[in-house]
Write a protein that holds these residues in place. Structure first.
Motif, PDB file in Angstrom:
ATOM      1  N   CYS A 117      12.023  30.600  30.003  1.00  0.00           N
ATOM      2  CA  CYS A 117      10.756  31.103  28.997  1.00  0.00           C
ATOM      3  C   CYS A 117      10.451  31.145  27.488  1.00  0.00           C
ATOM      4  N   LEU A 118      10.037  31.098  27.335  1.00  0.00           N
ATOM      5  CA  LEU A 118       9.857  31.048  25.826  1.00  0.00           C
ATOM      6  C   LEU A 118       9.585  32.757  25.121  1.00  0.00           C
ATOM      7  N   TRP A 125      14.989  31.640  26.705  1.00  0.00           N
ATOM      8  CA  TRP A 125      15.057  32.645  27.406  1.00  0.00           C
ATOM      9  C   TRP A 125      15.133  32.210  28.828  1.00  0.00           C
ATOM     10  N   SER A 126      16.538  32.249  29.823  1.00  0.00           N
ATOM     11  CA  SER A 126      16.656  31.837  31.100  1.00  0.00           C
ATOM     12  C   SER A 126      16.843  32.882  32.025  1.00  0.00           C
ATOM     13  N   PHE A 127      16.417  32.961  32.927  1.00  0.00           N
ATOM     14  CA  PHE A 127      16.276  34.222  34.347  1.00  0.00           C
ATOM     15  C   PHE A 127      17.154  33.661  35.380  1.00  0.00           C
ATOM     16  N   GLY A 128      18.053  33.917  36.135  1.00  0.00           N
ATOM     17  CA  GLY A 128      19.102  33.609  37.135  1.00  0.00           C
ATOM     18  C   GLY A 128      19.136  34.622  37.908  1.00  0.00           C
ATOM     19  N   GLN A 129      19.193  34.315  38.927  1.00  0.00           N
ATOM     20  CA  GLN A 129      18.677  34.989  40.197  1.00  0.00           C
ATOM     21  C   GLN A 129      20.270  34.871  41.264  1.00  0.00           C
ATOM     22  N   THR A 130      21.297  35.191  42.152  1.00  0.00           N
ATOM     23  CA  THR A 130      22.357  34.010  42.518  1.00  0.00           C
ATOM     24  C   THR A 130      21.199  34.064  44.461  1.00  0.00           C
ATOM     25  N   LEU A 131      21.659  33.540  44.747  1.00  0.00           N
ATOM     26  CA  LEU A 131      20.779  33.047  46.494  1.00  0.00           C
ATOM     27  C   LEU A 131      22.431  33.092  47.507  1.00  0.00           C
TER      28      LEU A 131
END
Length: 153
Positions: A117-118, A125-131
């Motif tokens: 997102c901006l 901004w990027s957001f990650g969640q480990t699956l």
């Protein structure tokens, strides 16, 4: 106050509004603000999960630092935040706070779920969640890219 060995510094035209946004959109907590005596921010620190993002602004006219608003929306970098869970809810929280979602949450072949997102000034901004935790070989097979680790270099 402890500061991690690496802490990004982001310049905003309106640092106070940026701090408010980071709290509302992403759940950051502002822990320090150095006022310039005229309502501006010389330096601020906001935290998430023990990490620090520094905020300053506004950039000096004609100086070396700028907000994407000063660059016609162009960006020279992005902040990535790895979250322990709740990625989809975080995306909706960011959207409700005014973030422009560039990439909706999606599972990636390397084992993470990610969205980008901006913020209101155009910082990415990027957001990650480990699956799924994957080896380099598993990621290479899933993505089709050659992946080397420090041990193999």
């Amino acid at each position: 106050m402890d500061v991690p060995p690496i802490s990004p510094l982001i310049f905003y035209r309106d640092a106070r509004a940026a701090l408010d946004f980071l709290e509302r959109a992403f759940g950051f907590e502002t822990r320090l603000v150095v006022d310039d005596g005229q309502g501006g921010v010389i330096h601020a620190e906001t935290t998430y999960e023990g990490c620090v993002v520094m905020v300053s602004g506004p950039p000096a006219p004609g100086g070396l630092y700028a907000s994407p608003l000063d660059l016609g929306g162009r960006r020279t970098g992005s902040i990535h935040v790895q979250v322990p869970g709740g990625l989809d809810a975080l995306c909706e929280r960011a959207r409700a706070a005014g973030a422009s979602i560039e990439r909706e949450p999606a599972d990636q072949p390397y084992g993470d779920r990610v969205f980008t997102c901006l913020d209101p000034e155009g910082h990415a901004w990027s957001f990650g969640q480990t699956l799924a935790v994957m080896t380099a070989d598993q990621m290479a097979e899933a993505t089709g890219h050659k992946i080397t680790t420090a041990l193999e270099a």
